[in-house]
Design an enzyme around this catalytic site. Structure first.
Site, PDB file in Angstrom:
ATOM      1  N   LYS A 297       0.758  -1.511  -0.002  1.00 14.98           N
ATOM      2  CA  LYS A 297      -0.129   0.050  -0.086  1.00 14.98           C
ATOM      3  C   LYS A 297       0.776   1.246   0.266  1.00 14.98           C
ATOM      4  CE  LYS A 297      -4.096  -2.291   3.307  1.00 14.98           C
ATOM      5  NZ  LYS A 297      -4.921  -2.051   1.829  1.00 14.98           N
ATOM      6  N   ARG A 371     -10.571 -12.013   2.448  1.00 16.45           N
ATOM      7  CA  ARG A 371     -11.472 -12.658   1.981  1.00 16.45           C
ATOM      8  C   ARG A 371     -10.313 -13.874   1.173  1.00 16.45           C
ATOM      9  NH1 ARG A 371     -11.007  -9.717  -3.646  1.00 16.45           N
ATOM     10  NH2 ARG A 371     -10.862  -8.140  -1.908  1.00 16.45           N
TER      11      ARG A 371
END
Ligand code: BES
Ligand code: MN
Ligand code: ZN
Length: 532
Positions: A297, A371
């Site tokens: 990120k 996820r």
């Protein structure tokens, strides 16, 4: 209203607060430091007999001078004369009477508790003013529960790591004054329930505020176990060997980039009096820090990614509340936890991982890690017999883009189950907004190299994340709460400090409290009715 009475309430190492007492005594008799009186816009002063003279005519004077208008969170503190037992009155703007709800009541209570503590008042009382339009007994119970939750919520002192902070004394007494002629006992139950739920929400907030260096997966698991101690919950903490033995290749794949080993927390609430089914399965994302991994990120705002275990914290908080409240329903809480780091052994884009369910996943973007760990968690919840699933996760930035910071994204199947969760969120004053998760979207997750890819491109990013999870949710009812926008607030509000919000704890507890009303959402093959 569905509810539970407070069960065996042993002392626990979590957030604690003073008992909250419901009283039907008239307001003038209340001995307290700060008596909070909600003031509506165009307030007629209904039920406030004697107040004006008790505060030396301040009520009429301030209205005439328009110093108070009833605007939400407007405050005016006035001293009280001898005829009333309270030392001071806090006139607290409550907005328009027509719009008054348990959500407003909870926020007013939280704001009052924050204010009382800043003033170093240790005894607080709040007048429950029920606008005429809302006169049903059930509504009063909800208002009292929300007020108790708010009183506790407003007492959280953040920054346990600041060496010099304002050392504010805890509240020693909190009272809720209800209009006379009411049956006190169900209202006291509501207040007790609200206090426990508020404490468990604060436990979740404290966990989610902890920095990544201090709250590693191992520490997170230890703290979860400590919180569960004495509640009656059965707790198991799985280390990397047991996680490997279960075949959780997705959780291990995310953990590989980190020097810190992963953990899987398993909390079980198995009350004697509960039927064998349904079993509520709660799965929470427990990424103690999300750097993005190899798909790293940008630096800006990355510090906030310590909150990426807020879903896991909410599941732990909810399970503790269910146990402490003695809710007669079986429930399991699963929290897979790891850091997402770009270490030398980290999973790389293009790597293929095998889930515990046997399905394979191509990791196209290592930043879509939530996820992955949830997929193995959802599988395990079903192994433990969960019939009704809810997962909670700070899952996607796309959800923040879609819904902003005031609503949690709600996905799932069948519609009846999604509705049950949405209803619970409403009653808990935590807005959850239904989003689609139809199979058409799976198209975007197709992979050349595995059963599916872990990302679906830019369009509908929150939806494709949900549809990924759906592949691991089995045939029964499943709901997914994307709390990426609601788990954290950057700016303090009158009722809320900056930081983790504890969101979803109240929704999950409310859902469990109303298990008898889960009609239509029976376990079994997904309904094909309605929009998924
Ligand atoms: N933890 C983040 C999502 C997030 C974003 C939480 C903002 C809280 C606030 C999640 O793991 C993530 O990085 N998601 C990616 C997915 C993408 C790579 C498909 C995202 O949303 O950008
Ligand atoms: Mn990520
Ligand atoms: Zn994440």
């Amino acid at each position: 209203m569905c509810g539970a009475r407070l069960g065996n309430n042993v002392r626990m190492p979590g957030f604690t607060s003073a008992a909250i007492l419901v009283t039907t005594d008239p307001p003038h008799a209340l001995e307290t430091d700060l008596l909070v009186i909600p003031v509506f816009e165009n307030d007629s002063g209904n039920g406030l007999d004697g107040l004006d003279s008790a505060i030396g005519g301040e009520w009429s004077r301030t209205w005439t001078a328009r110093e108070i208008t009833g605007k939400l969170f407007e405050t005016s503190i006035v001293p009280v004369r001898d005829a009333w037992a309270a030392r001071r009155v806090l006139l607290l703007g409550a907005g328009p009477a027509e719009g008054f709800s348990h959500e407003t009541a909870g926020r007013l209570a939280a704001a009052s508790a924050m204010l009382a503590r800043q003033r170093r008042s240790t005894r607080i009382g709040m007048l429950m003013r029920v606008p005429d339009a809302h006169d049903a007994a059930v509504v009063l119970e909800r208002l009292v529960q929300a007020t108790a939750e708010g009183f506790v919520y407003g007492q959280l002192q953040h920054s346990p790591h600041k060496s010099a902070g304002p050392d504010l004394p805890p509240l020693e007494r909190a009272q809720i004054v209800v209009p006379g002629g009411r049956d006190r006992s169900p209202l006291q139950d509501a207040a007790d329930r609200g206090r426990v739920i508020g404490e468990c929400a604060n436990d979740a907030r404290l966990l989610a505020n902890e920095p990544g260096n201090l709250l590693t997966p191992r520490v997170f698991a230890d703290r979860a176990a400590a919180l569960a101690t004495g509640t009656g919950l059965a707790v198991e903490i799985f280390d990397e060997d047991r996680i490997a033995a279960l075949g959780m290749g997705l959780l291990l794949g995310v953990a590989k980039g980190s020097a810190e080993p992963p953990r899987l927390m398993v909390l079980r609430h198995e009350p004697q009096d509960a039927p064998q089914q349904p079993v509520l399965g709660l799965v929470g994302k427990g990424i103690t820090f999300d750097t993005g991994g190899i798909s790293i990120k940008p630096a800006d705002g990355m510090d906030r990614m310590k909150v990426d275990m807020a879903g896991g914290a909410a599941v732990i908080g909810a399970l503790c509340a269910l146990a402490r409240l003695g809710v007669p329903l079986r429930a399991v809480g699963i929290v897979p936890s790891t850091e997402n780091m770009p270490g030398g052994r980290a999973t790389k884009p293009g790597d293929v991982l095998r889930s515990a369910s046997g399905k394979t996943v191509e990791v196209v973007n290592t930043d879509a890690e939530g996820r992955l760990i949830l997929a193995d968690g959802l599988w395990y919840a079903q192994q433990l017999g969960a019939t009704h699933l809810v997962d909670v996760a700070t899952l996607t930035g796309a959800c923040v883009v879609a819904l902003g910071r005031w609503a949690t994204g709600l996905f799932g199947k069948p519609v009846e189950w999604v509705e049950a969760v949405r209803g619970a969120a409403d009653r808990a004053a935590e807005r959850a907004w239904p989003m689609p998760s139809g199979d058409e979207y799976f198209e975007q997750l197709k992979s050349e190299w595995a059963d599916m890819s872990n990302t679906g491109g830019r369009s509908g990013g929150a939806i494709t994340a949900a549809v990924f999870l759906k592949q691991f949710a089995g045939d029964g009812p499943w709901a997914h709460l994307d709390i990426a926008g609601t788990a954290w607030v950057d700016e303090a509000k009158p009722w809320q400090t900056k930081g983790a919000t504890g969101t979803a704890v109240r929704t999950l507890v409310e859902l469990a409290l109303c298990a008898s009303e889960w009609s239509g959402a029976a376990a079994g093959p997904a309904s094909s009715r309605g929009v998924e």
